[in-house]
Structures are given as C-alpha cells and as structure tokens.
Design an enzyme around this catalytic site. Structure first.
Site, PDB file in Angstrom:
ATOM      1  N   CYS A  18       2.995   6.923  10.381  1.00  0.00           N
ATOM      2  CA  CYS A  18       2.936   7.516   9.043  1.00  0.00           C
ATOM      3  C   CYS A  18       4.158   8.374   8.744  1.00  0.00           C
ATOM      4  O   CYS A  18       4.143   9.188   7.815  1.00  0.00           O
ATOM      5  CB  CYS A  18       1.652   8.333   8.859  1.00  0.00           C
ATOM      6  SG  CYS A  18       0.152   7.375   9.139  1.00  0.00           S
ATOM      7  N   ALA A  21      -5.840   6.827   9.619  1.00  0.00           N
ATOM      8  CA  ALA A  21      -4.768   6.723   8.619  1.00  0.00           C
ATOM      9  C   ALA A  21      -5.344   6.140   7.336  1.00  0.00           C
ATOM     10  O   ALA A  21      -6.274   5.326   7.374  1.00  0.00           O
ATOM     11  CB  ALA A  21      -3.638   5.839   9.141  1.00  0.00           C
ATOM     12  N   ARG A  30       0.841  -1.200   0.000  1.00  0.00           N
ATOM     13  CA  ARG A  30       0.000   0.000   0.000  1.00  0.00           C
ATOM     14  C   ARG A  30       0.875   1.249   0.000  1.00  0.00           C
ATOM     15  O   ARG A  30       2.085   1.201   0.219  1.00  0.00           O
ATOM     16  CB  ARG A  30      -0.897   0.014   1.241  1.00  0.00           C
ATOM     17  CG  ARG A  30      -0.114   0.062   2.547  1.00  0.00           C
ATOM     18  CD  ARG A  30      -0.956   0.480   3.734  1.00  0.00           C
ATOM     19  NE  ARG A  30      -0.220   0.358   4.985  1.00  0.00           N
ATOM     20  CZ  ARG A  30       0.666   1.239   5.438  1.00  0.00           C
ATOM     21  NH1 ARG A  30       0.966   2.300   4.719  1.00  0.00           N
ATOM     22  NH2 ARG A  30       1.282   1.048   6.585  1.00  0.00           N
ATOM     23  N   PHE A  86      -8.482   2.441   4.832  1.00  0.00           N
ATOM     24  CA  PHE A  86      -8.336   3.327   5.986  1.00  0.00           C
ATOM     25  C   PHE A  86      -8.403   2.555   7.295  1.00  0.00           C
ATOM     26  O   PHE A  86      -8.894   1.423   7.356  1.00  0.00           O
ATOM     27  CB  PHE A  86      -9.421   4.412   5.975  1.00  0.00           C
ATOM     28  CG  PHE A  86     -10.824   3.886   6.163  1.00  0.00           C
ATOM     29  CD1 PHE A  86     -11.326   3.593   7.426  1.00  0.00           C
ATOM     30  CD2 PHE A  86     -11.663   3.681   5.069  1.00  0.00           C
ATOM     31  CE1 PHE A  86     -12.621   3.116   7.605  1.00  0.00           C
ATOM     32  CE2 PHE A  86     -12.957   3.198   5.230  1.00  0.00           C
ATOM     33  CZ  PHE A  86     -13.427   2.914   6.507  1.00  0.00           C
ATOM     34  N   ALA A  87      -7.900   3.196   8.357  1.00  0.00           N
ATOM     35  CA  ALA A  87      -7.992   2.654   9.713  1.00  0.00           C
ATOM     36  C   ALA A  87      -8.436   3.781  10.640  1.00  0.00           C
ATOM     37  O   ALA A  87      -7.747   4.804  10.751  1.00  0.00           O
ATOM     38  CB  ALA A  87      -6.654   2.088  10.164  1.00  0.00           C
ATOM     39  N   ASP A 120       3.434   5.107   5.007  1.00  0.00           N
ATOM     40  CA  ASP A 120       4.599   4.670   5.765  1.00  0.00           C
ATOM     41  C   ASP A 120       4.156   3.680   6.837  1.00  0.00           C
ATOM     42  O   ASP A 120       3.282   2.853   6.578  1.00  0.00           O
ATOM     43  CB  ASP A 120       5.296   5.900   6.369  1.00  0.00           C
ATOM     44  CG  ASP A 120       6.772   5.696   6.626  1.00  0.00           C
ATOM     45  OD1 ASP A 120       7.129   4.743   7.343  1.00  0.00           O
ATOM     46  OD2 ASP A 120       7.589   6.491   6.124  1.00  0.00           O
ATOM     47  N   ALA A 121       4.729   3.773   8.013  1.00  0.00           N
ATOM     48  CA  ALA A 121       4.434   2.820   9.086  1.00  0.00           C
ATOM     49  C   ALA A 121       3.180   3.216   9.866  1.00  0.00           C
ATOM     50  O   ALA A 121       2.960   4.399  10.145  1.00  0.00           O
ATOM     51  CB  ALA A 121       5.615   2.740  10.046  1.00  0.00           C
ATOM     52  N   THR A 122       2.371   2.224  10.209  1.00  0.00           N
ATOM     53  CA  THR A 122       1.223   2.475  11.069  1.00  0.00           C
ATOM     54  C   THR A 122       0.910   1.221  11.863  1.00  0.00           C
ATOM     55  O   THR A 122       1.531   0.168  11.673  1.00  0.00           O
ATOM     56  CB  THR A 122      -0.004   2.944  10.275  1.00  0.00           C
ATOM     57  OG1 THR A 122      -0.969   3.499  11.187  1.00  0.00           O
ATOM     58  CG2 THR A 122      -0.647   1.792   9.504  1.00  0.00           C
ATOM     59  N   PHE A 123      -0.055   1.343  12.765  1.00  0.00           N
ATOM     60  CA  PHE A 123      -0.471   0.227  13.620  1.00  0.00           C
ATOM     61  C   PHE A 123      -1.931  -0.089  13.392  1.00  0.00           C
ATOM     62  O   PHE A 123      -2.758   0.806  13.217  1.00  0.00           O
ATOM     63  CB  PHE A 123      -0.265   0.592  15.098  1.00  0.00           C
ATOM     64  CG  PHE A 123      -0.891  -0.392  16.056  1.00  0.00           C
ATOM     65  CD1 PHE A 123      -0.271  -1.603  16.329  1.00  0.00           C
ATOM     66  CD2 PHE A 123      -2.119  -0.125  16.662  1.00  0.00           C
ATOM     67  CE1 PHE A 123      -0.851  -2.523  17.192  1.00  0.00           C
ATOM     68  CE2 PHE A 123      -2.705  -1.043  17.527  1.00  0.00           C
ATOM     69  CZ  PHE A 123      -2.071  -2.237  17.786  1.00  0.00           C
TER      70      PHE A 123
END
Length: 211
Positions: free
Chosen positions: A175, A143, A78, A158-159, A81-84
């Site tokens: 992100c 995000a 996707r 999305f989250a 950047d980085a997310t949880f």
C-alpha cells in the site's frame, strides 16, 4: 432491485477472472439488471497495483522478478497502491449501488465490518486516520481499495489476511506504506483459522452494514 446476493467463488479464482466478473456485474448493476452482489473469493498469488501508484517503485525488484516467484502482476483500476493477494486470504468484492453517495462513509463501513470480525476473535482492530485499511497493533491486517463508477456503483473491495503467507509482502512496499508491517489472524492468534469460519463471520457483519 434491492436484494443483496452473496456469491462465494470456489477454489482459487484467478484475479483476471474475478476482475472480469466485477466489471460485468457493475455494468449490469448500473442498468438495474442485477441486485447488489457481495463476492467472496480467494486468489492464487498475485500482486495488484492501484491508481494511487505513480510508478512501479513499490513493486520492489520489479514485475519480472515478482513473476519469477510464481505470482501474477496486474495494474488495476481500483484505488490504493500495491498489495498482494493469495491463498489463505479472504477477498471481498461488493458490487453495490451507493444510495447515499457517501464514498468516504462507504470506506469507513468496510473498515468497521472487518473490525467487527476481528473483535469476534478477541482482537482490537483499528483504522488509521491517514490510511485506508485495518490494523491490529502496529501492523496492517486488511487492505481496502475500491472503485466508484458512474451510477454510484462500487466495485473492488477488501483483502483480509487469515492464514496468508506473509513473506509475499516482503517483496513489495504494501500500500506504499513503509512504516507499518503486515499481520494475519493466524499470526495474531498463533493458530490456523479456517477461511470458511471467517467467511461465516464476515457475511453477517457485511449484511448489518449494507444488506
């Protein structure tokens, strides 16, 4: 096929399982074997890293440490950047064909639908001119990271933090954005909010914009 199917995955869906489902649906959607599909799910603790990440610097102490906390780590295809992702968070994966081929407009519509949901709780959400996602005040509450494959098929999505344990975000630079923190519906409203209730509000806003 022009109908849109809303598919809710029960329980906590492992990220790899949801990712495999998306890839399968995207391939079949390209061949018009299935209709547009909107997946709603909740994941066990997992950190994902998108294509915008040049390295793992936004994963804090690193993958091994994050796994020691009980989370999985995936390098995803996707954007972003980085997310949880984790319990208490609504994750939405639209697998749809972009008829207008407007990728920028697609991202704005995802933001707008989430801003509409927040408004139903009396919260003023907004989208930052420099970053994709949705904020409340100076903190990010949702995000967004998507993929566009051949045939103009969108996947990922999305989250939205509802009752998410936000301490998971402390281990990374969400992100890749250092100047903003994160928040949730529960934190903003000072009460727990049932995920099922929020899902019921997400779906009509999604259908208004994509159905």
């Amino acid at each position: 096929m022009n109908d849109l199917e809303v598919r809710r995955l029960p329980g906590l869906t492992p990220y790899a399982e949801a990712w495999d489902l998306q890839r399968d649906l995207a391939r079949r959607r390209k061949r018009d074997e299935v209709s547009d599909t909107f997946i709603l799910c909740e994941h066990p603790p997992v950190y994902t890293v998108g294509r915008a990440a040049k390295d793992g610097s936004n994963l804090g102490a690193g993958e091994e440490y994050l796994r020691s906390l009980g989370a999985e780590v995936f390098w995803s295809d996707r954007g972003g950047d980085a997310t949880f992702h984790g319990p208490g968070q609504i994750v939405g994966y639209p697998i749809i064909r972009l008829k207008d081929r407007d990728t920028h407009g697609y991202l704005r519509r995802l933001e707008d639908l989430l801003i509409g949901v927040l408004a139903e709780y009396g919260l003023q959400g907004w989208h930052h001119p420099e970053y994709t996602g949705v904020w409340v005040g100076e903190k990010k509450i949702a995000a967004i990271g998507v993929k566009f494959s051949s045939g103009w098929i969108a996947s990922h999505g999305f989250a939205l933090n509802v009752n998410t344990d936000l301490s998971w975000f402390d281990r990374i630079t969400p992100c890749g954005i250092k100047e903003f923190g994160v928040t949730s519906l529960a934190r903003e409203l000072d009460r727990d909010v049932p995920l099922s209730e929020v899902e019921e509000r997400v779906v009509p806003h999604f259908l208004d914009r994509f159905g």
